[in-house]
Design a protein around this motif. Structure first.
Motif, short mmCIF file in Angstrom:
data_model
loop_
_atom_site.label_atom_id
_atom_site.label_comp_id
_atom_site.label_asym_id
_atom_site.label_seq_id
_atom_site.Cartn_x
_atom_site.Cartn_y
_atom_site.Cartn_z
N GLY A 183 -8.60 9.90 -1.97
CA GLY A 183 -9.42 9.19 -1.01
C GLY A 183 -9.09 9.55 0.42
N SER A 188 -10.65 15.02 -0.30
CA SER A 188 -12.08 14.71 -0.14
C SER A 188 -12.85 15.93 0.35
CB SER A 188 -12.27 13.54 0.82
OG SER A 188 -11.70 12.35 0.29
N GLU A 215 -5.38 3.89 -5.20
CA GLU A 215 -6.46 4.47 -4.41
C GLU A 215 -7.79 4.49 -5.18
OE1 GLU A 215 -6.37 5.17 -1.45
OE2 GLU A 215 -4.34 5.70 -0.82
N PRO A 218 -11.23 3.74 -2.84
CA PRO A 218 -11.77 4.84 -2.04
C PRO A 218 -12.20 6.04 -2.88
CG PRO A 218 -9.41 4.58 -1.65
CD PRO A 218 -9.86 3.40 -2.41
N ALA A 446 -16.26 5.64 5.80
CA ALA A 446 -14.94 5.02 5.68
C ALA A 446 -13.87 6.06 5.36
CB ALA A 446 -14.97 3.93 4.61
N ILE A 447 -14.22 7.08 4.59
CA ILE A 447 -13.26 8.13 4.26
C ILE A 447 -13.10 9.09 5.43
CG2 ILE A 447 -12.94 10.18 2.80
CD1 ILE A 447 -13.87 8.54 0.45
N ARG A 450 -10.74 7.51 7.85
CA ARG A 450 -9.47 7.01 7.30
C ARG A 450 -8.28 7.78 7.86
NH1 ARG A 450 -7.66 6.60 1.02
NH2 ARG A 450 -6.59 4.60 1.18
N LYS A 453 -3.17 6.48 3.92
CA LYS A 453 -3.48 6.28 2.52
C LYS A 453 -2.22 5.88 1.78
CE LYS A 453 -2.83 11.11 1.19
NZ LYS A 453 -3.42 12.32 0.61
#
Length: 524
Positions: A183, A188, A215, A218, A446-447, A450, A453
């Motif tokens: 996430g 990603s 996680e 996410p 949101a990712i 971010r 984590k």
């Protein structure tokens, strides 16, 4: 040619080189051409007059080790083969192991095994009766920023296109893939790049038993946005056997205990999904220039003077480092005084015996620093980041049951990221800004935004708590102590640590357990 080879312009996997390349006048010309026109994870065996030369590609994604045999020199990506066929069986080099424990993130030519060396990536190495000759074909400093800085959006588009090309190429090694997703930004980006190329893959996430390393939310968000399946698993610390090293068969003990569970769960998920490879985002922080230092301010100042852009970078770094303007000014003054000299790479001597010789800092960083452009001294930090991730990336030379691989370290991505000024990576006061922007259309906001984590820290502490007696037996009655590497009193104190506390000495202790198990695996 041994390994994976891709065409630079198309990303197509190559199994036969064009006939005209055989007209190269010598092996050096061939290696130069190969480096320019192709990339991958490969070793080239080249005949240069009476000599056989070995050229591992610049990425280091296919490590090559060498040793002397009765017939001459032997090279392989599997250190255990050298152990089987060398004149003298490989044994643990206790002096090199002590150096490794002081700088576990340094990957040099020396390994922790006697008689086995690593052939430097990007160098053409040959052997004669007088010894080895190694000539650099690829230099990281060849890819430093040029005089004109391109706009942020243009660079983000190029990073996107390069990532797509690289992931499309690596995607061809397996009909279906797993992406070990956290996430976060790095994994990603891999998933988004694969999705835009139409690759069939699923996201795998492994959760800890407590929220600190869970996680799943996410990763579900990521997978839903990309339209792919999510496979969820949970760490089981009881399945970790500390007597079996994660780095079994490797030339250095560089694994972490929790990675046993990562691999077990990955193999199980791959069987469930029908995949033969798992991609991870290891090395992404380093590749995408995740710096907290004032180096980007200094770089922009030297390139543009006291401009609005320099002031903006000053504020950006303050936000990323979460510090005040005056504190950053003091840090900038100290950094400017150091110039292009690399920061001290301090040896970690915790838990080592007091009479273990101190390990000198690697000369390679100083050598590269001399070639860094005057206007970009911060690139010394970026280069150091790249070097310090080499022991922790997953290569193409790992266990055969499942390809667990770190594709971000591929040569096209490395060269592009080195060429981008340090201040671009922190634009807007967020780390790895360019990597976030490259696939912002595909990834959930949101990712993209971010900045932190979860991790497997809690699993490591549970492993420690469940194995305290075994750890004591292994270290206080083991090879590290018998060979004078450890401080028994300090080890006892570390074993008495609160597993629910925050003292990082527990992670250091588990690194020593890995080293002990690794050393035992090389004993006759």
């Amino acid at each position: 040619m041994i390994g994976y080879l891709f065409e630079r312009t198309t990303g197509r996997r190559v199994t036969r080189l064009p006939r005209e390349i055989l007209q190269c006048p010598d092996a050096s010309s061939f290696a130069t051409w190969l480096t320019r026109e192709y990339w991958g994870a490969y070793a080239a065996l080249l005949i240069d007059g009476p000599h056989l030369c070995v050229y591992p590609d610049p990425s280091g994604l296919l490590p090559v080790f060498r040793s002397k045999t009765a017939e001459g020199q032997a090279c392989t990506s599997d250190a255990t083969l050298l152990h089987m066929h060398s004149l003298t069986k490989a044994r643990v080099s206790w002096s090199d192991l002590s150096s490794h424990l002081q700088r576990p993130d340094w990957r040099g030519q020396r390994t922790c095994l006697t008689g086995i060396e690593e052939v430097p990536a990007g160098h053409m190495t040959s052997w004669t009766k007088d010894g080895a000759t190694s000539v650099a074909v690829w230099h990281a400093t060849q890819f430093m920023p040029d005089k004109k800085t391109r706009p942020f959006d243009e660079l983000a588009f190029e990073l996107r296109a390069t990532a797509q090309s690289v992931m499309r190429a690596w995607g061809s090694v397996s009909s279906r893939l797993l992406v070990s997703a956290s996430g976060g930004v790095d994994s990603s980006l891999i998933a988004a790049a694969l999705a835009t190329t139409g690759k069939d893959f699923a996201c795998l996430t492994i959760a800890t038993g407590d929220p600190s390393g869970d996680e799943r939310v996410p990763v579900r968000m990521l997978a839903n946005a990309l339209g792919v399946e999510t496979i969820e698993a949970r760490y089981d610390p009881r399945m970790v056997d500390l007597t079996v090293p994660v780095s079994l068969g490797f030339a250095r003990p560089s694994g972490k205990a929790f990675m046993q569970e990562v691999r077990r769960q990955a193999i199980e998920a791959a069987g469930q999904f029908g995949a033969s490879a798992v991609f991870d985002g290891n090395g992404g922080d380093n590749l995408f220039c995740y710096l907290h230092s004032p180096a980007p301010i200094l770089d922009r100042w030297r390139s543009e003077g006291l401009s609005r852009g320099t002031a903006a970078t000053y504020l950006d770094i303050c936000r990323i480092a979460q510090t005040t303007l005056p504190a950053m000014a003091r840090a900038l003054a100290l950094r400017a005084r150091r110039g292009a000299r690399p920061a001290a790479w301090t040896a970690d001597r915790r838990l080592l015996a007091s009479d273990v010789p101190a390990c000198d800092a690697p000369a390679a960083i100083q050598d590269m620093a001399l070639a860094v452009p005057f206007k970009h001294p911060g690139k010394v930090e970026h280069l150091a980041l790249m070097l310090r991730t080499q022991n922790f990336i997953h290569s193409a030379g790992g266990p055969a049951d499942l390809l667990q691989f770190s594709p971000l370290m591929s040569q096209p991505l490395v060269e592009l990221c080195l060429s981008i000024p340090t201040w671009i990576w922190c634009q807007g006061g967020i780390n790895r800004a360019l990597a976030r922007a490259a696939f912002s259309q595909e990834l959930p906001a949101a990712i993209v935004r971010r900045v932190s984590k979860a991790g497997p820290d809690s699993v490591m502490r549970v492993i420690f708590a469940q194995n305290r007696a075994l750890i004591r037996d292994m270290l206080l009655g083991g090879l590290l102590r018998a060979n004078g590497l450890i401080d028994a009193v300090a080890i006892e104190q570390a074993i008495a640590s609160d597993p629910h506390g925050e003292d990082p000495i527990i992670y250091r202790l588990l690194d020593f357990v890995e080293a002990e198990a690794w050393a035992r695996s090389w004993q006759p």
